[in-house]
Design a protein around this motif. Structure first.
Motif, mmCIF file in Angstrom:
data_model
loop_
_atom_site.group_PDB
_atom_site.id
_atom_site.type_symbol
_atom_site.label_atom_id
_atom_site.label_comp_id
_atom_site.label_asym_id
_atom_site.label_seq_id
_atom_site.Cartn_x
_atom_site.Cartn_y
_atom_site.Cartn_z
ATOM 1 N N LEU A 181 0.851 -1.188 0.000
ATOM 2 C CA LEU A 181 0.000 0.000 0.000
ATOM 3 C C LEU A 181 0.886 1.237 0.000
ATOM 4 C CD1 LEU A 181 -2.923 -0.571 2.545
ATOM 5 C CD2 LEU A 181 -3.000 -0.642 0.069
ATOM 6 N N LYS A 182 0.559 2.218 -0.851
ATOM 7 C CA LYS A 182 1.335 3.455 -0.929
ATOM 8 C C LYS A 182 0.468 4.598 -0.416
ATOM 9 C CE LYS A 182 4.354 4.034 -4.099
ATOM 10 N NZ LYS A 182 5.042 4.325 -5.369
ATOM 11 N N ILE A 183 0.930 5.241 0.670
ATOM 12 C CA ILE A 183 0.186 6.356 1.259
ATOM 13 C C ILE A 183 0.380 7.586 0.381
ATOM 14 C CG2 ILE A 183 -0.114 7.772 3.306
ATOM 15 C CD1 ILE A 183 1.088 5.505 4.944
ATOM 16 N N ASP A 184 -0.710 8.241 0.012
ATOM 17 C CA ASP A 184 -0.646 9.383 -0.880
ATOM 18 C C ASP A 184 0.130 10.529 -0.224
ATOM 19 O OD1 ASP A 184 -1.652 10.591 -3.454
ATOM 20 O OD2 ASP A 184 -2.394 12.054 -1.996
ATOM 21 N N LYS A 185 0.884 11.268 -1.047
ATOM 22 C CA LYS A 185 1.735 12.347 -0.531
ATOM 23 C C LYS A 185 0.921 13.482 0.078
ATOM 24 C CE LYS A 185 2.106 14.491 -5.113
ATOM 25 N NZ LYS A 185 3.053 14.862 -6.197
ATOM 26 N N SER A 186 -0.377 13.587 -0.279
ATOM 27 C CA SER A 186 -1.206 14.644 0.307
ATOM 28 C C SER A 186 -1.375 14.447 1.807
ATOM 29 C CB SER A 186 -2.572 14.671 -0.379
ATOM 30 O OG SER A 186 -3.267 13.452 -0.164
ATOM 31 N N PHE A 187 -1.272 13.219 2.300
ATOM 32 C CA PHE A 187 -1.351 12.956 3.736
ATOM 33 C C PHE A 187 0.025 13.072 4.385
ATOM 34 C CE2 PHE A 187 -4.823 10.344 1.893
ATOM 35 C CZ PHE A 187 -5.884 11.036 2.442
ATOM 36 N N VAL A 188 1.068 12.647 3.665
ATOM 37 C CA VAL A 188 2.418 12.670 4.233
ATOM 38 C C VAL A 188 2.900 14.106 4.419
ATOM 39 C CG1 VAL A 188 4.818 11.998 3.830
ATOM 40 C CG2 VAL A 188 2.961 10.428 3.267
ATOM 41 N N GLY A 189 2.523 14.998 3.521
ATOM 42 C CA GLY A 189 3.052 16.357 3.558
ATOM 43 C C GLY A 189 2.717 17.102 4.833
ATOM 44 N N ASP A 190 1.569 16.801 5.469
ATOM 45 C CA ASP A 190 1.141 17.575 6.644
ATOM 46 C C ASP A 190 1.088 16.747 7.915
ATOM 47 O OD1 ASP A 190 0.792 19.900 5.138
ATOM 48 O OD2 ASP A 190 -1.243 19.317 4.552
ATOM 49 N N ILE A 191 1.787 15.611 7.954
ATOM 50 C CA ILE A 191 1.681 14.775 9.160
ATOM 51 C C ILE A 191 2.291 15.452 10.388
ATOM 52 C CG2 ILE A 191 1.564 12.553 7.977
ATOM 53 C CD1 ILE A 191 4.503 12.236 8.303
ATOM 54 N N SER A 192 3.183 16.408 10.175
ATOM 55 C CA SER A 192 3.796 17.088 11.320
ATOM 56 C C SER A 192 2.874 18.130 11.912
ATOM 57 C CB SER A 192 5.109 17.748 10.898
ATOM 58 O OG SER A 192 5.988 16.797 10.351
ATOM 59 N N ASP A 193 1.983 18.711 11.097
ATOM 60 C CA ASP A 193 1.154 19.827 11.546
ATOM 61 C C ASP A 193 -0.328 19.496 11.644
ATOM 62 O OD1 ASP A 193 3.519 21.381 11.405
ATOM 63 O OD2 ASP A 193 3.184 21.684 9.252
ATOM 64 N N ASP A 194 -0.763 18.517 10.907
ATOM 65 C CA ASP A 194 -2.199 18.209 10.834
ATOM 66 C C ASP A 194 -2.467 16.883 11.543
ATOM 67 O OD1 ASP A 194 -4.790 17.404 10.051
ATOM 68 O OD2 ASP A 194 -4.681 18.678 8.266
ATOM 69 N N SER A 195 -3.199 16.976 12.666
ATOM 70 C CA SER A 195 -3.455 15.751 13.444
ATOM 71 C C SER A 195 -4.315 14.768 12.673
ATOM 72 C CB SER A 195 -4.132 16.116 14.767
ATOM 73 O OG SER A 195 -5.375 16.780 14.526
ATOM 74 N N ALA B 5 -1.182 0.715 10.278
ATOM 75 C CA ALA B 5 -1.679 -0.389 11.084
ATOM 76 C C ALA B 5 -2.555 -1.327 10.251
ATOM 77 C CB ALA B 5 -2.468 0.156 12.283
ATOM 78 N N LEU B 6 -3.397 -0.740 9.399
ATOM 79 C CA LEU B 6 -4.273 -1.552 8.550
ATOM 80 C C LEU B 6 -3.453 -2.433 7.617
ATOM 81 C CD1 LEU B 6 -7.017 -2.279 7.255
ATOM 82 C CD2 LEU B 6 -6.747 -0.278 5.793
ATOM 83 N N ALA B 7 -2.461 -1.837 6.950
ATOM 84 C CA ALA B 7 -1.651 -2.592 5.996
ATOM 85 C C ALA B 7 -0.897 -3.717 6.685
ATOM 86 C CB ALA B 7 -0.682 -1.655 5.284
ATOM 87 N N HIS B 8 -0.290 -3.407 7.843
ATOM 88 C CA HIS B 8 0.444 -4.454 8.557
ATOM 89 C C HIS B 8 -0.500 -5.562 9.004
ATOM 90 C CE1 HIS B 8 4.036 -1.582 9.570
ATOM 91 N NE2 HIS B 8 4.031 -2.020 8.301
ATOM 92 N N GLY B 9 -1.727 -5.182 9.401
ATOM 93 C CA GLY B 9 -2.694 -6.187 9.805
ATOM 94 C C GLY B 9 -3.078 -7.109 8.670
ATOM 95 N N LEU B 10 -3.035 -6.594 7.428
ATOM 96 C CA LEU B 10 -3.363 -7.405 6.258
ATOM 97 C C LEU B 10 -2.127 -8.049 5.641
ATOM 98 C CD1 LEU B 10 -5.971 -5.067 4.513
ATOM 99 C CD2 LEU B 10 -6.421 -7.145 5.814
ATOM 100 N N GLY B 11 -0.962 -7.889 6.306
ATOM 101 C CA GLY B 11 0.254 -8.515 5.801
ATOM 102 C C GLY B 11 0.858 -7.794 4.609
ATOM 103 N N MET B 12 0.626 -6.476 4.491
ATOM 104 C CA MET B 12 1.139 -5.714 3.352
ATOM 105 C C MET B 12 2.252 -4.779 3.797
ATOM 106 S SD MET B 12 -2.458 -4.583 1.600
ATOM 107 C CE MET B 12 -3.772 -5.752 1.317
ATOM 108 N N ARG B 13 3.138 -4.491 2.850
ATOM 109 C CA ARG B 13 4.194 -3.501 3.084
ATOM 110 C C ARG B 13 3.638 -2.107 2.822
ATOM 111 N NH1 ARG B 13 9.989 -3.563 -0.019
ATOM 112 N NH2 ARG B 13 8.658 -2.948 -1.753
ATOM 113 N N VAL B 14 4.155 -1.100 3.568
ATOM 114 C CA VAL B 14 3.664 0.268 3.434
ATOM 115 C C VAL B 14 4.779 1.144 2.866
ATOM 116 C CG1 VAL B 14 2.598 2.228 4.589
ATOM 117 C CG2 VAL B 14 2.179 -0.081 5.412
#
Length: 953
Positions: free
Chosen positions: A861-875, A886-895
């Motif tokens: 699973l690839k997390i979209d950059k629109s979420f990664v860009g604001d992880i420091s400021d946007d809760s 957590a979801l990906a690891h629970g399904l046995g997928m790499r993130v």
């Protein structure tokens, strides 16, 4: 009544209905006729050459309770063999081992002329399936016998036994009958008249039925078992106790079997009503004698029986007209022919042709002919009157006959229904007085009648007459008045009900101009109204506006919820659009999820803006469909105004379409007025499509590669390939510029195929150069995933490059993966089956179904950059990223986190155990030549970033 030919045709049909279904009643009658006819026509038989050795009551009394020790049978066989019997048929089953088997086997082997019996039995599990298998003698006895013969017989429709089968067995008819096997042993395989029972059965013989697993062949229909043909019997015990009596059997065939009650159940035969049941051993001995004398018969096939019956029907039909009334006597004589012909076939052809069908048909034909003869004696005048009355009553129109004074003389039933009056109530009344209670056009009808009577010619009113029946139902009737006979004979009024025809015509006219789903005007009606509106606008100096409405992302509703829900949504949209405009405006369905609103008699554009705002607001309200599914819609609206934009209807429509499309590209959920530069934009889009095709053929495209770094180890664990276009005169063109045009034009398929092949070739080249190649991800579009063609492309690329499938991954967006769940699941399973990895890109931007996600063979699973860009400021973004990991690891997928640009972002990802990072923090997408150092060892700045993230963690 039927004519002469009709009577015999019906007799022929009756014969077919009797013969073809194979009714039990007819079969019983035919069997009774067989038992009567066969003894009369039977050919001469040979002198008997067989004897039944009966295990009778006296033998059981003397030798003890049955079954006996099988050494007793050995003693009998030794005695029979010693005197030189020709064959021994044992009508006794020996399926299980028993005491005395060794002695019996030795006696049979020494004799060399013993035929043992086998029978059908229910196969294992046959109680449920009806399957039948073979009940064979035990192996020791079977190996010692001279042969085996089946004892299978068939119960006829009357419950009696008349026939057996030359061969039967499971799963093929491999065993002769006991009688036939014994006869072959006695005669050295020679049958009387040289008949071969192994020849292929002719098509005109009766097909032998069989049970599952038990197959019969060559029916043997035996003669009537009269007392004269009963075989000679000797008591079993008599032959054992008086050995000198055995010499009387020298040279004869012997059948050994039970006749005592309680041992052998016996068979019900045609002679059974005259006495006790026939022992099975006697039946097989009779079959032996019938075979030996050539007196076994075959039953004719249903087709031959039907032809036999129809022949006599046709013969009667040809003969009877020649004799008139005397034909009844001739027909009586003809009824004797079918039984005689059946007897002749028995005697000469050894073929049984059942005559009951022919007899029944002849009797019926004779009866019908007599009835017809009586019917023809009726008077022609009475028949003519009945015919005339029947004709009048069969007419579907209302018919009124009037005299010269316009008074009613006759009504048919339809006219009685329309008026609610019978003939007694209506007769003698003036037609005008009668009709005025049902139509306000009664004076017009009277004028038409008078004109017909005066000019003596038929008159039809062109317009329908409105009519209200006595029950209040309304009709539309077409009037025709026709004069009858000469002057003074009156006229006939015919009222033809065209109510339904007019309704159908109106419905067809409506359907031709309206959409069936929504009931809105269709394209044809819209264009007609648009041209009229423009003509009016030019005369009045007013404006005409077209609002081209297209629902945003409507395809997702059809794909995810089904077309039934999509149709409900379209109906709701049609209602809301109609409610948002003036009563004189036209709301039309253009096709699919596109609607067009035509507004006439406008004075400024503000009126259009008000309606467009209202449309956007109405369509954004929730839509609740069946199943309580709540949907939120949006739309894009393109607006063109005439005659300011154009005075041509087609041009005005094209302008509204362009404006709508421009608004959709700008994000949708808005209205957009047409402007002249949109033509320029359209030309640029067409130019780009042409340049894309040219660039693909000229090799103007190149793959760039962006590294993917393992956050824990700092190793390079993958690359993502990204398409770049070296457009002459424009430099390097980014995908977000040309991909939409490629998607829209369909060129994306060819680009995608090229990218997959080039990616595979590039990884193969790196491996050949000794570089440590890593898995390479290739992006695929929604168009490429629309069918299974991409699977063949990947297979071809792997084959051409010789690349290990594990070194290739495909990336598809979340919206593409979830668009058509079942079809995409099948596609991804096929790709996974090639050994190629599957990754979901831009995760979190679409609407994932977790049930589908779990079923897909997704490894990453690839997390979209629109979420990664604001992880420091946007809760909220931080929570989404943590949940996705957590979801990906629970399904046995790499993130994989995309768009990582700062060390703070990397530290956050490391803290929550994200596997891989990709972004400008490490490197921008690079051409193949510049990515080679990464394959040897990641640069120092990448390692520093990883160590910094790990130190913080």
């Amino acid at each position: 009544m039927l004519g002469d030919r009709g009577a015999w045709l019906l007799a022929g049909l009756f014969a077919s209905l009797l013969v073809l279904p194979g009714w039990n009643g007819l079969k019983r009658l035919d069997l009774l006729l067989y038992d009567t006819i066969e003894p009369v026509f039977r050919a001469a038989a040979l002198a008997p050459a067989s004897t039944v050795v009966a295990i009778d009551e006296a033998s059981v009394d003397a030798l003890g309770r049955w079954p006996w020790n099988r050494s007793v049978h050995a003693e009998l066989i030794d005695g029979l063999t010693a005197v030189g019997v020709s064959a021994i048929g044992m009508s006794i089953l020996f399926p299980e081992p028993a005491p005395g088997d060794a002695q019996l086997a030795a006696a049979m082997k020494a004799s060399g002329r013993v035929i043992l019996a086998l029978a059908p039995r229910a196969a294992d599990g046959g109680a449920k399936t009806g399957a039948i298998a073979e009940l064979l003698p035990n192996p020791l006895l079977r190996a010692s016998a001279a042969g085996l013969g089946h004892v299978d017989v068939e119960l006829d429709a009357d419950g009696l036994v008349r026939r057996t089968f030359a061969r039967a067995g499971s799963p093929s008819p491999s065993w002769d009958s006991l009688a036939l096997a014994t006869l072959k042993r006695a005669t050295g395989n020679e049958l009387r008249n040289g008949a071969s029972l192994n020849a292929q059965q002719p098509a005109w013989l009766h097909r032998v039925a069989y049970q599952p697993g038990w197959v019969r062949a060559d029916e043997l229909l035996l003669p009537f078992p009269d007392a004269a043909s009963r075989p000679e019997q000797r008591s079993y015990f008599t032959l054992l106790s008086q050995p000198e009596r055995v010499h009387e059997l020298a040279g004869r065939a012997v059948f050994v079997g039970a006749t005592a009650g309680g041992i052998d159940a016996g068979l019900a035969t045609p002679s059974s009503p005259q006495g006790q049941l026939m022992a099975a051993v006697e039946f097989h001995a009779r079959a032996f004698e019938a075979l030996r004398s050539g007196l076994v018969y075959r039953s004719a096939d249903t087709g031959l029986v039907l032809g036999f019956s129809l022949f006599f029907v046709a013969l009667a039909a040809l003969i009877q007209p020649r004799f008139g009334l005397r034909g009844a006597l001739v027909l009586g004589g003809l009824c004797l022919l079918p039984p005689l012909a059946s007897g002749a076939a028995l005697h000469g052809l050894r073929l049984w042709i059942p005559p009951a069908g022919a007899l029944g048909a002849l009797l019926l034909g004779t009866l019908l002919w007599l009835l017809h003869f009586l019917e023809r004696t009726r008077g022609s005048l009475a028949r003519a009157r009945l015919d005339a009355d029947a004709t009048l009553r069969s007419i579907a129109d209302a018919v009124l006959t009037i005299d010269e004074d316009t008074r009613v003389v006759l009504l048919n039933p339809v006219a009685e229904t329309f008026t609610g009056l019978d003939l007694r109530a209506a007769k003698g009344r003036p037609v005008g007085e009668l009709l005025r209670d049902f139509t306000d056009q009664a004076p017009l009808v009277v004028d038409t009648v008078l004109g017909c009577l005066q000019h003596r010619q038929a008159i039809r009113r062109p317009e329908p007459i409105p009519w209200q029946g006595p029950q209040g139902r309304h009709y539309a009737l077409r009037l025709t008045v026709t004069p009858v006979g000469a002057a003074g004979d009156g006229a006939v009024l015919v009222l033809n009900d065209i109510t339904e025809t007019l309704a159908i015509t109106a419905r067809l006219q409506h359907e031709a101009t309206h959409d069936l789903l929504t009931g809105l005007p269709n394209r044809a009606l819209l264009m007609d109204r648009l041209r009229q509106a423009q003509a009016h606008a030019q005369r009045r100096g007013s404006l005409v506006a077209l609002l081209f409405v297209d629902l945003d992302r409507f395809k997702r509703i059809n794909d995810s919820l089904g077309h039934a829900v999509g149709d409900q949504v379209l109906q709701v949209v049609a209602q809301r659009l109609t409610a948002s405009v003036r009563s004189g405006d036209t709301v039309a369905r253009w096709g699919g999820d596109e609607f067009i609103i035509l507004m006439d008699n406008l004075h400024d554009r503000g009126d259009v803006v008000a309606v467009a705002d209202k449309l956007l607001e109405l369509l954004e309200r929730e839509v609740e469909t069946e199943g309580a599914t709540v949907l939120v819609l949006s739309c894009s609206i393109g607006i063109s105004v005439g005659p300011a934009d154009s005075a041509d209807a087609d041009a005005l429509l094209s302008m509204a379409d362009k404006a709508m499309y421009r608004g959709k590209l700008e994000g949708g959920s808005r209205y957009t007025f047409y402007s002249p530069e949109m033509n320029t934009w359209s030309r640029e889009r067409l130019g780009m499509e042409a340049a894309l095709r040219h660039g693909l053929s000229n090799g103007e495209f190149e793959l760039f590669y962006q590294p993917q770094i393992d956050i824990k180890s700092g190793r390079l664990v993958g690359l993502e390939s990204l398409l770049r276009w070296h457009r002459p005169g424009n430099g390097v063109v980014r995908p977000d510029v040309f991909i939409p045009a490629a998607e829209e034009s369909g060129i994306i398929r060819n680009l995608g195929e090229w990218a997959i092949h080039e990616a595979a070739r590039q990884v193969a080249r790196w491996s050949a150069e000794g570089l440590d190649a890593v898995p390479l991800a290739v992006n695929v579009s929604a168009r490429q995933c629309s069918d299974m063609g991409i699977v063949d492309t990947i297979r071809s690329a792997l084959g051409d490059s010789g690349l290990d499938p594990r070194m290739l991954k495909v990336e598809l967006t979340e919206s593409t993966a979830m668009g058509e769940g079942e079809r995409v699941a099948e596609l991804l399973r096929s790709i996974h089956g090639l050994g190629v990895g599957v990754a979901v890109d831009d995760f979190g931007t679409g609407y994932s179904s977790l049930s589908l996600l779990k079923r897909f063979p997704i490894s990453e699973l690839k997390i979209d950059k629109s979420f990664v860009g604001d992880i420091s400021d946007d809760s909220d973004d931080a929570a989404i990223v943590r949940g996705t990991i957590a979801l990906a690891h629970g399904l046995g997928m790499r993130v994989v986190a995309e768009g990582v640009e700062t060390e703070e972002q990397l530290r956050f990802l490391a803290r929550y155990r994200c596997n891989v990072a990709q972004g400008f923090l490490f490197a921008q997408p690079l051409p193949a030549g510049e990515i080679c150092p990464w394959l040897r060892m990641p640069p120092a700045h990448a390692m520093r970033a990883i160590r910094s993230a790990q130190g913080t963690h």
